[in-house]
Structure formats: C-alpha cells, structure tokens
Design an enzyme around this catalytic site. Structure first.
Site, PDB file in Angstrom:
ATOM      1  N   LEU A  76       2.635   5.392  17.363  1.00 17.13           N
ATOM      2  CA  LEU A  76       3.366   5.165  16.106  1.00 17.13           C
ATOM      3  C   LEU A  76       2.568   5.728  14.939  1.00 17.13           C
ATOM      4  O   LEU A  76       1.846   5.010  14.275  1.00 17.13           O
ATOM      5  CB  LEU A  76       3.571   3.658  15.886  1.00 17.13           C
ATOM      6  CG  LEU A  76       3.774   2.786  17.143  1.00 17.13           C
ATOM      7  CD1 LEU A  76       3.609   1.316  16.804  1.00 17.13           C
ATOM      8  CD2 LEU A  76       5.155   3.043  17.700  1.00 17.13           C
ATOM      9  N   ASP A  77       2.704   6.996  14.698  1.00 20.83           N
ATOM     10  CA  ASP A  77       1.879   7.653  13.689  1.00 20.83           C
ATOM     11  C   ASP A  77       2.700   7.999  12.459  1.00 20.83           C
ATOM     12  O   ASP A  77       3.852   8.420  12.571  1.00 20.83           O
ATOM     13  CB  ASP A  77       1.288   8.932  14.314  1.00 20.83           C
ATOM     14  CG  ASP A  77       0.132   9.474  13.493  1.00 20.83           C
ATOM     15  OD1 ASP A  77      -0.271  10.626  13.741  1.00 20.83           O
ATOM     16  OD2 ASP A  77      -0.381   8.753  12.611  1.00 20.83           O
ATOM     17  N   GLY A  78       2.087   7.809  11.281  1.00 18.65           N
ATOM     18  CA  GLY A  78       2.743   8.285  10.065  1.00 18.65           C
ATOM     19  C   GLY A  78       3.107   7.201   9.064  1.00 18.65           C
ATOM     20  O   GLY A  78       3.714   7.513   8.038  1.00 18.65           O
ATOM     21  N   THR A 248       4.780  10.564  16.936  1.00 15.13           N
ATOM     22  CA  THR A 248       5.477  10.994  15.721  1.00 15.13           C
ATOM     23  C   THR A 248       4.503  11.604  14.720  1.00 15.13           C
ATOM     24  O   THR A 248       3.284  11.607  14.942  1.00 15.13           O
ATOM     25  CB  THR A 248       6.195   9.801  15.075  1.00 15.13           C
ATOM     26  OG1 THR A 248       5.241   8.736  14.888  1.00 15.13           O
ATOM     27  CG2 THR A 248       7.328   9.303  15.948  1.00 15.13           C
TER      28      THR A 248
END
Lengths: 300, 255
Positions: A76-78, A248
């Site tokens: 879960l990046d960003g 992501t």
C-alpha cells in the site's frame, strides 16, 4: 431497422463507456460504474467458482479455474504523496489509505479471492517520524475495533504477521483478540503484515527449524525447502504464495515483502497512489492478471 | 405444462441468456483492455526506435555510475536463444554497465557460460575480477551466472551452516538462536557456500511473465524490477529508457 439500431447503439455505448472506465479515472458515473462492477463481480465469480462444478473438466475449463488469483498481496504505497498533493497532513493520507483498504478488501473477497495480504507496516517504517508511527499504530487499533463486526459477519479470518517485539501491549492485545475471534473461519483470510520484513521471515523460519532440531522434533536431514516454507509466517494461509502482487504509486520493487514467497508471483505496478486505487483499478489489475501465462518456471 | 413448470423453464432460459450475456461482456472487457495494451505497445515501440536513433536528447547521457549491478532474468524458453542474450550483453556494455548477473531458472545460461564469455568482448566472470592483475580491457564487463539452485537451495545450505554452529555452541537452555540467526550471519554463510549476496540495483525481466522467476530472494530486497517483454523483440531504446528511468528513481527504503 429499429432493433438493428438499438443493437448498434448498445454496442457503441459499451465501447465508449468501458474504455472511459480505464482511460479516465475522473469518470465517475456512479450508477453505470456500479452496474458494470456488479456485472463483473458476477461473471468473475462464475470463473472462480469451482465448488459447485461437478462436471469433469476439459483443458479450457481447467485454465479458466486458474484465472482468479487465490492470493493477492498488496503493497500500500503512496498515502503520504496522496496527502501532499491535496495539501493535507500525512495522517489524513494514512486514514484515506485505510478506508480504501477495507473497500478493496471487500471487493476482492466478493470476486472470489481467498487470501489478501497487506503490507501495512514494514520493519523499516519504524525509522519514520515518531508522530507518523504513532498515527499508524492508532489507526490499526481504531480499525481492528471498528471492523470486527464486519470480519465476524463475513467470516473473514484475520492473521497478523510480523515481528511483534516492538508493538505496544494494547495493540498486541487487540490483535490477539481479533485473531482468536476469527481463527475458525475458512474461505476468506486477511493477512496484515505489521513490522514485517521478508528477510526477517526467512531468518525466523531458520530459527524455528533450529529450535525443532534442538528439541528433537525433527532431524537435520529433514530440513529442506518444504520444511522452510512450513515455518514462514505465511504458513497461516491455505495459499501461502501470492498469485498477484500489486504495488501502487508506480514504484517497481517489492521492498522486502514476501521475498521467498514471490518467486512466481505476477508483479503489477500501477502508477496510481494507494488511496486512489479503487474498483476500476483493481478491475484493470485482475484483467491484466488473467491475460498472463503462468508457467511456474516449467517448460510449456 | 402447469404454471409453475412454465415459470421454472422461463427462469432457466433467462439465467442461461443472462450467463451468456455476462460472459460476452467479460470477454468484451478483456478485448478492450487488450486493445489498450496493444496501442500502448505500439506507442512504446515508436518511442523506443526514436531513442535508438538518438532523436530523443533526454537519453543521450545517462548517469551510469548509479547502476552498480544489473541483473537480467530470462524466461527459460527464451534463454535457449543465446545469441539474443549475447546481443543484449553487447548493448549493456555499450551503455557502460559494468556488472551483470544473468539468471534463468534452469541454468541454461550457466551451461552456455563459456560461449557467452568467448563471444562478448571484454567480458569476464565476476569472481575473476581482481584476481587478474592486468586486464587487456580497462572496462571489463563482469558477468555472474545464476540459476534457481542459487536461490532457495543456497539459502537452505546456508541455514544448515548456521544450524550446525547453533547446535555445536554452548548456549543457555532457553536460547532461541537470536545471536546465531541474523542477517549478517546468513550473509556470511551464503558467501561460504559460494553465493554472491550483493543485491542488484535493477532487475530486467525478459519473457512473457512479469515475475522474477525465482531470482535469489535474499538479494531482492530493494531491487527495481522492470519487465521488458520478450527477449526476441527486445529493443535498444527500451533498454536505454529503463536504465535512464532507474537513474532517476529515489528510494526512501521505507523511512
């Protein structure tokens, strides 16, 4: 003539509407989008539904069986960049990320995925500013409590993997409570990786094997790759190796997540920040996954 | 036929037609996505040729110093055509890459090691770098050949070394091996079994699958992974673009 016109019109409407779903993320015709997603869920679950199919299966049907990923892993990046773009604080970004997480998890399960793994907090994340770390821990506590009714209603087994040494007692207690309450559920599992590191996973598996040898439970000669895999933290899942890994925000690396388990995992790196990764984006990932030809290292 | 039977028959027909309609809709979605990717592929191919011809000034200079170690993963079906692998290595040498790890799961490239080293000018085995005091080529291309046996099997061998050390040591009864099973110890044990523990900065995957295909997991922690498509259709411009993009990546390593 009229029926021909209506068929052509329907075809054109679909041809314009569905590309819009992929091309423009600003397209938010909720009524149409929801109906298309509903159609997709029903069709996709038809492909993944093996339980009720008692007919002998041909080659094509066997291939169709494998077209839904049983285990989807997500990095879960960003969240921070999402908040920065909107002039919001980091905590707002993480809050939006958690909200998106629950929405996407519900969609995944509805589409027939058995296991979802989420890289919620890495070992390296402890180096982040203290208030951000505290915010994340508070979010975990808040959502473990608030989502418990959903986990119990939909019979979702919750497993938390990672090094628990640094987690606070209050959060640890909550984790144990959620795991205990959902341990008997089968068919759907949410694995949340908190303070997880792929290297740590391999090392703790080695330690467990060493302890078993020391205690006389196994012989040194019995230690092989299978024995190792049975000691990794993903042993809690019926499907320990992810079929699809989504990261992501456009970064193209797995950042110490599921190093051992991801040998033949399809890697998907969409250029969208996690809080913006919605139904349409997941549909894109799934469609992309279904077009892959997986051979698991074997010759065709 | 009474009313109930008629209703059941009608429901069955509606369900079948509905199922067919959903099936068609799903296939249509696949068709649209496939067309989208075809168009993207065409645009990428045109851009790649423009880069190869030097029309795009952005790629005329690359800070290659940032790329200390590059790994190339090749699908086993494509690894059979060693000439394409050789061509790729020549391109990499032209760009200025100094160290390349070549991986395929079955070790086909390992078997063709001598041919590759004999054909790619200035190439040497990475373990031989430093052993030779003078090399005729001032900028050798160090090659490392890797296969699946260097992945899980190697980790198991290294783990066994640590296990033997743990069992032989005098330790308290409740010692769970915290001081024996650390990253440093496993790195050392991997070196003892002959494995390279250096993580590549960039991993290029050639083949139909977007996966690292069993590349040594221990080394992949922060490696950038880029899928390059089929080796048979590789393009110099795409290679240059991937390396250029890597040099612009900023990693925060989770912090």
């Amino acid at each position: 003539m009229l029926s021909l016109f209506s068929v052509v019109f329907t075809f054109l409407a679909l041809f314009l509407l569905i590309p819009g779903l992929f091309i423009s993320r600003r397209l938010r015709l909720h009524f149409s989008l929801k109906n298309i997603i509903r159609f997709y869920k029903i069709t996709a679950s038809k492909y993944g539904d093996e339980r009720n199919d008692e007919r002998p299966m041909g080659e094509k049907e066997k291939r169709a069986k494998n077209r839904m990923p049983k285990h989807v892993a997500v990095i879960l990046d960003g969240n921070r960049r999402w908040a920065e773009k909107r002039g919001l604080g980091t905590s707002d970004g993480h809050e939006a990320g958690v909200k998106r997480l629950m929405e996407n998890a519900k969609d995944c399960f509805a589409m027939g995925t058995n296991t979802i793994s989420l890289f919620a907090f890495s070992t390296e994340n402890w180096e982040r500013p203290e208030d951000e770390v505290n915010c994340l821990m508070a979010l975990f506590k808040k959502h473990f409590k608030s989502e418990m009714p959903y986990f119990q209603r939909d019979k979702i087994k919750i497993s938390v993997i990672g090094n628990r040494a640094k987690i606070s007692q209050s959060l640890l207690g909550l984790i144990e409570e959620v795991e205990e309450a959902t341990k008997s559920y089968e068919g759907k599992q949410l694995i949340i990786a908190i303070d997880y590191s792929g290297r740590f996973d391999i090392l703790q598996a080695c330690k467990n094997l060493a302890t078993k040898v020391k205690d006389g439970l196994i012989q040194v000669e019995d230690i092989d790759e299978k024995a190792m895999e049975n000691e990794l933290m993903t042993k809690c899942s019926e499907f320990p190796n992810p079929d699809l890994l989504i990261r992501t925000s456009g970064e193209q690396r797995i950042s110490n997540f599921f190093l051992w388990q991801s040998a033949y995992t399809e890697l998907y790196f969409p250029n969208v920040l996690w809080p913006d990764f919605g139904e349409a984006e997941y549909l894109d990932a799934l469609t992309w996954y279904q077009q892959r030809q997986r051979r698991f290292g074997r010759r065709v | 036929m009474d009313l109930n039977q008629s209703m059941r028959l009608l429901s069955s027909w509606i369900a079948q037609i509905g199922g067919l309609g959903l099936d068609l809709l799903w296939r249509f979605i696949h068709l649209v996505v496939s067309l989208w990717y075809i168009v993207s592929g065409i645009i990428e191919a045109v851009e790649s040729y423009a880069i190869s011809l030097g029309l795009n000034k952005k790629y005329s200079s690359i800070n290659i110093e940032k790329l200390r170690c590059l790994a190339v993963v090749v699908d086993i079906e494509e690894a059979r055509d060693v000439s394409k692998v050789i061509e790729l290595l020549q391109w990499l040498r032209t760009i200025g890459v100094k160290q390349v790890g070549l991986f395929d799961s079955q070790g086909l490239l390992k078997k063709s090691k001598d041919m590759i080293l004999g054909t790619v000018p200035g190439s040497v085995l990475s373990e031989e770098i430093g052993e030779k005091n003078s090399s005729p080529d001032q900028n050798p291309l160090a090659l490392e050949f890797i296969s699946s046996s260097d992945n899980k099997e190697a980790v198991m061998k290294a783990a066994n070394i640590l296990l033997q050390d743990y069992l032989k040591s005098s330790r308290p009864e409740n010692d769970k091996g915290e001081n024996f099973f650390t990253e440093t110890h496993l790195n050392e044990a991997l070196r003892v079994v002959g494995e390279n523990v250096h993580a590549p900065d960039l991993l290029l995957v050639y083949g139909p699958i977007r996966s690292h295909l069993g590349f040594p997991a221990w080394r992949l922690r922060y490696t950038e992974i880029v899928h390059m498509g089929s080796l048979n259709y590789m393009r110099y411009g795409s290679l240059l673009k991937a390396i250029h993009k890597f040099t612009g990546v900023h990693q925060n390593y989770g912090t």
